[in-house]
Design a protein around this motif. Structure first.
Motif, PDB file in Angstrom:
ATOM      1  N   GLU A  20       2.206  19.035   0.141  1.00 40.61           N
ATOM      2  CA  GLU A  20       2.221  20.218  -0.281  1.00 40.61           C
ATOM      3  C   GLU A  20       3.216  21.075   0.539  1.00 40.61           C
ATOM      4  O   GLU A  20       3.026  21.002   1.847  1.00 40.61           O
ATOM      5  N   PRO A  21       4.019  21.975   0.280  1.00 39.87           N
ATOM      6  CA  PRO A  21       4.868  22.711   0.817  1.00 39.87           C
ATOM      7  C   PRO A  21       4.343  23.736   1.819  1.00 39.87           C
ATOM      8  O   PRO A  21       3.365  24.476   1.261  1.00 39.87           O
ATOM      9  N   VAL A  22       4.588  23.824   3.096  1.00 43.26           N
ATOM     10  CA  VAL A  22       4.196  24.720   3.994  1.00 43.26           C
ATOM     11  C   VAL A  22       5.308  25.714   4.198  1.00 43.26           C
ATOM     12  O   VAL A  22       6.378  25.536   4.762  1.00 43.26           O
ATOM     13  N   PHE A  23       5.134  27.037   3.951  1.00 41.82           N
ATOM     14  CA  PHE A  23       6.282  27.766   4.087  1.00 41.82           C
ATOM     15  C   PHE A  23       6.229  28.628   5.430  1.00 41.82           C
ATOM     16  O   PHE A  23       5.291  29.141   5.907  1.00 41.82           O
ATOM     17  N   ILE A  24       7.380  28.142   6.074  1.00 39.27           N
ATOM     18  CA  ILE A  24       7.315  28.606   7.821  1.00 39.27           C
ATOM     19  C   ILE A  24       8.388  29.882   7.847  1.00 39.27           C
ATOM     20  O   ILE A  24       8.574  30.162   9.008  1.00 39.27           O
ATOM     21  N   HIS A  25       9.117  30.215   6.670  1.00 42.27           N
ATOM     22  CA  HIS A  25       9.929  31.131   7.233  1.00 42.27           C
ATOM     23  C   HIS A  25       9.703  32.288   6.017  1.00 42.27           C
ATOM     24  O   HIS A  25      10.660  32.864   5.500  1.00 42.27           O
ATOM     25  N   CYS A  79      11.892  29.321   3.351  1.00 37.43           N
ATOM     26  CA  CYS A  79      11.979  27.781   3.762  1.00 37.43           C
ATOM     27  C   CYS A  79      10.717  27.245   3.808  1.00 37.43           C
ATOM     28  O   CYS A  79       9.896  27.905   4.255  1.00 37.43           O
ATOM     29  N   ALA A  80      10.564  25.976   3.315  1.00 32.24           N
ATOM     30  CA  ALA A  80       9.452  25.285   3.256  1.00 32.24           C
ATOM     31  C   ALA A  80       9.768  23.945   4.140  1.00 32.24           C
ATOM     32  O   ALA A  80      10.753  23.589   4.258  1.00 32.24           O
ATOM     33  N   ALA A  81       8.749  23.467   4.627  1.00 33.82           N
ATOM     34  CA  ALA A  81       8.455  22.053   5.094  1.00 33.82           C
ATOM     35  C   ALA A  81       7.600  21.207   4.372  1.00 33.82           C
ATOM     36  O   ALA A  81       6.430  21.684   4.129  1.00 33.82           O
ATOM     37  N   GLN A  82       7.726  20.019   4.324  1.00 33.22           N
ATOM     38  CA  GLN A  82       6.882  18.868   3.797  1.00 33.22           C
ATOM     39  C   GLN A  82       7.107  17.617   4.415  1.00 33.22           C
ATOM     40  O   GLN A  82       7.964  17.266   5.077  1.00 33.22           O
ATOM     41  N   VAL A  83       6.022  16.987   4.547  1.00 34.02           N
ATOM     42  CA  VAL A  83       5.913  15.438   5.448  1.00 34.02           C
ATOM     43  C   VAL A  83       5.578  14.448   4.382  1.00 34.02           C
ATOM     44  O   VAL A  83       4.814  14.441   3.528  1.00 34.02           O
ATOM     45  N   LYS A 100       6.581  24.763  15.255  1.00 40.92           N
ATOM     46  CA  LYS A 100       5.995  23.436  15.498  1.00 40.92           C
ATOM     47  C   LYS A 100       5.099  23.001  14.289  1.00 40.92           C
ATOM     48  O   LYS A 100       4.125  23.700  14.024  1.00 40.92           O
ATOM     49  N   ILE A 101       5.491  21.849  13.768  1.00 38.79           N
ATOM     50  CA  ILE A 101       4.780  21.656  12.546  1.00 38.79           C
ATOM     51  C   ILE A 101       3.839  20.545  12.803  1.00 38.79           C
ATOM     52  O   ILE A 101       4.352  19.404  13.361  1.00 38.79           O
ATOM     53  N   HIS A 102       2.469  20.492  12.413  1.00 42.58           N
ATOM     54  CA  HIS A 102       1.720  19.609  12.724  1.00 42.58           C
ATOM     55  C   HIS A 102       0.868  19.051  11.544  1.00 42.58           C
ATOM     56  O   HIS A 102       1.053  19.408  10.470  1.00 42.58           O
ATOM     57  N   TRP A 103       0.615  17.609  11.788  1.00 39.91           N
ATOM     58  CA  TRP A 103      -0.177  17.065  10.605  1.00 39.91           C
ATOM     59  C   TRP A 103      -0.864  15.774  11.297  1.00 39.91           C
ATOM     60  O   TRP A 103      -1.011  15.430  12.229  1.00 39.91           O
ATOM     61  N   LYS A 104      -1.950  15.309  10.302  1.00 40.55           N
ATOM     62  CA  LYS A 104      -2.483  14.048  10.638  1.00 40.55           C
ATOM     63  C   LYS A 104      -2.183  12.863   9.447  1.00 40.55           C
ATOM     64  O   LYS A 104      -1.931  13.171   8.400  1.00 40.55           O
ATOM     65  N   GLU A 141       0.837  -1.126   0.013  1.00 44.73           N
ATOM     66  CA  GLU A 141      -0.227   0.099   0.091  1.00 44.73           C
ATOM     67  C   GLU A 141       0.900   1.189   0.057  1.00 44.73           C
ATOM     68  O   GLU A 141       1.821   1.389   0.808  1.00 44.73           O
ATOM     69  N   LYS A 142       0.552   2.288  -0.872  1.00 43.54           N
ATOM     70  CA  LYS A 142       1.225   3.214  -0.931  1.00 43.54           C
ATOM     71  C   LYS A 142       0.135   4.460  -0.506  1.00 43.54           C
ATOM     72  O   LYS A 142      -0.842   4.725  -0.973  1.00 43.54           O
ATOM     73  N   LEU A 143       0.553   5.035   0.526  1.00 42.83           N
ATOM     74  CA  LEU A 143      -0.529   5.976   1.327  1.00 42.83           C
ATOM     75  C   LEU A 143      -0.500   7.155   0.809  1.00 42.83           C
ATOM     76  O   LEU A 143       0.652   7.622   0.043  1.00 42.83           O
ATOM     77  N   ASN A 144      -1.490   7.961   0.873  1.00 45.88           N
ATOM     78  CA  ASN A 144      -1.389   9.375   0.613  1.00 45.88           C
ATOM     79  C   ASN A 144      -0.585  10.327   1.416  1.00 45.88           C
ATOM     80  O   ASN A 144      -0.438   9.791   2.589  1.00 45.88           O
ATOM     81  N   PRO A 145      -0.142  11.431   1.105  1.00 40.12           N
ATOM     82  CA  PRO A 145       0.641  12.036   1.847  1.00 40.12           C
ATOM     83  C   PRO A 145      -0.175  12.593   3.070  1.00 40.12           C
ATOM     84  O   PRO A 145      -1.442  12.365   3.212  1.00 40.12           O
ATOM     85  N   PRO A 146       0.579  12.719   4.236  1.00 40.11           N
ATOM     86  CA  PRO A 146      -0.210  13.373   5.564  1.00 40.11           C
ATOM     87  C   PRO A 146      -0.888  14.423   5.190  1.00 40.11           C
ATOM     88  O   PRO A 146      -0.924  15.503   4.492  1.00 40.11           O
ATOM     89  N   ILE A 147      -2.043  14.691   5.925  1.00 44.67           N
ATOM     90  CA  ILE A 147      -2.993  16.011   5.889  1.00 44.67           C
ATOM     91  C   ILE A 147      -3.096  16.836   7.127  1.00 44.67           C
ATOM     92  O   ILE A 147      -2.569  16.430   7.981  1.00 44.67           O
ATOM     93  N   ASN A 148      -3.760  17.807   6.613  1.00 48.63           N
ATOM     94  CA  ASN A 148      -3.836  18.965   7.621  1.00 48.63           C
ATOM     95  C   ASN A 148      -2.421  19.241   8.061  1.00 48.63           C
ATOM     96  O   ASN A 148      -2.167  19.466   9.327  1.00 48.63           O
TER      97      ASN A 148
END
Length: 417
Positions: free
Chosen positions: A322-327, A300-304, A253-257, A235-242
């Motif tokens: 999708e990248p979240v720009f934290i800086h 600067c961007a963060a991905q999970v 602090k980076i959060h996800w589900k 199984e190939k999971l979808n990327p983390p959400i939220n």
């Protein structure tokens, strides 16, 4: 005294001599038994679809079988592989699943053990056997489950495959058989993949992919192979959400589900990786990650991404979120402004409360107005009476003026007439 001492020594030497002689006789008899057995094996195979039943026999008599414990050592290796599989069996056969292998090399050895002591009494030499299966025309088979209910398999067709050969697939799962819904073809119109959707899997039940190789020029039965998969492993999971960011104690602090999955959704089952620009990828088992705050010169961007590893071994990572720009200016400047304003406001609020308590400002503001004295009451009453008299005089003057004006107007009208 000397005579009494010699007699026990002679007895001990005599007993030792008889024991040694008895051990030699027993060893000689055991050796005779080993030589008399002269074990050898005979191997043969029976083809059953994609399975091969490897069987063997030996020259042991019924009496020897009852007298000793008989065990077999089987070692086999598929063609074009380096891994040897070794098994210790008590049966005289082994079912070997060919999957997509074109054959194997096997060897068997028979061993006899004493039932009381489990000591080995005799063993045969290795008996070797080679099984060659019909040619397998496909290679690099891989299957994947994605988006919960999508199932995709692809393979390569070998260069030596005849032109009239075509590949067909179906799969068995939870007691049901499903034909391929949509084949993927190459430029030669050969089937090189199968795509299926709206398939619902039971995580604990294996998927058996059946592959049939047929010659389109004749109607003879084609060659069949199969390969088994565990749904959660492919199984190939979808990327983390939220995925979101927040500022906590001078750290971002980076959060996800976790995404939906066909198997267990317990938190301990997931392994995450966090990727931040210009930083090493970090493995995380929790659903958040703290990143020490600093303001770099560029964006600067963060991905999970995620896969299952704790509950079941899965080597397939999801795509990056999708990248979240934290800086960038929109986040860091706002976070800095909020942090810069929050601290002074808290300080000023505390200072104001302290000043109000120190100098009793609240008491001065909330002190009620005292009752006026009698002189003030008399003055207020006279002032009110005076205003009422002035108002009555103004009204009387207005009425007199109005009456005079009306009389003058009547006289003017009479003169004109």
């Amino acid at each position: 005294m000397a005579h009494v001492t010699i007699i026990p020594v002679l007895l001990i030497l005599s007993l030792f001599h008889h024991k040694t002689l008895l051990s030699t006789i027993l060893a000689s008899e055991q050796e005779d038994i080993k030589d008399a057995l002269r074990l050898h094996n005979v191997l043969w195979t029976t083809k059953n679809d994609s399975r091969v039943i490897l069987s063997w026999s030996n020259n042991l008599t019924k009496e020897e079988t009852k007298k000793y414990t008989v065990k077999y050592i089987l070692i086999y290796k598929f063609f074009n592989t380096t891994k040897e599989r070794k098994e210790r069996l008590q049966e005289k056969e082994k079912i070997i699943h060919l999957k997509l292998h074109s054959g194997f090399n096997a060897k068997v050895k028979t061993q006899l053990f004493a039932k009381e002591t489990e000591d080995i009494i005799k063993e045969s030499d290795w008996t070797e056997f080679t099984y060659k299966a019909p040619p397998v025309y496909i290679q690099n088979l891989s299957c994947i489950i994605y988006n919960i209910s999508f199932f995709n398999c692809t393979w390569h067709i070998k260069a030596e495959t005849p032109e009239d050969i075509q590949i067909f697939t179906s799969y068995r799962h939870a007691g049901k058989v499903f034909a391929c819904q949509q084949y993927i073809k190459n430029t030669r119109k050969k089937n090189i993949g199968c795509h299926m959707k709206e398939i619902y899997f039971q995580p604990s039940r294996k998927i058996n992919l059946d592959i049939t190789v047929r010659n389109l020029r004749n109607s003879s039965r084609g060659l069949s192979y199969y390969k088994a998969f565990t749904p959660q492993i492919i199984e190939k999971l979808n990327p983390p959400i939220n995925v979101s960011v927040s500022l906590e104690n001078r750290s971002i602090k980076i959060h996800w589900k976790p995404p939906p999955t066909i198997g267990s959704a317990k938190k301990k089952c997931f392994l995450y990786q966090v990727k931040i620009t210009d930083h090493k990828i970090v493995n995380v088992t929790a659903e958040n990650y703290k990143y020490p705050f600093h303001k770099p010169a560029k964006k600067c961007a963060a991905q999970v991404r995620v896969k299952k590893e704790i509950c079941i071994a899965n080597k397939i990572w999801s795509e990056w979120s999708e990248p979240v720009f934290i800086h960038d200016e929109k986040t860091v400047d706002i976070l800095l402004l909020s942090l810069g304003l929050f601290c002074p406001l808290v300080f000023l609020g505390g200072l104001l409360i302290y000043a109000c308590r120190r100098y009793r400002c609240l008491e001065v503001i909330t002190t009620p107005v005292p009752c006026p004295s009698d002189n003030i009451k008399t003055w207020l009453a006279d002032e009110t009476h005076h205003q009422q008299r002035m108002s009555m005089q103004m009204e009387m003057h207005s009425e007199v003026t109005l009456g005079t004006t009306e009389e003058n107007r009547d006289e003017n009208i009479q003169l004109q007439v």
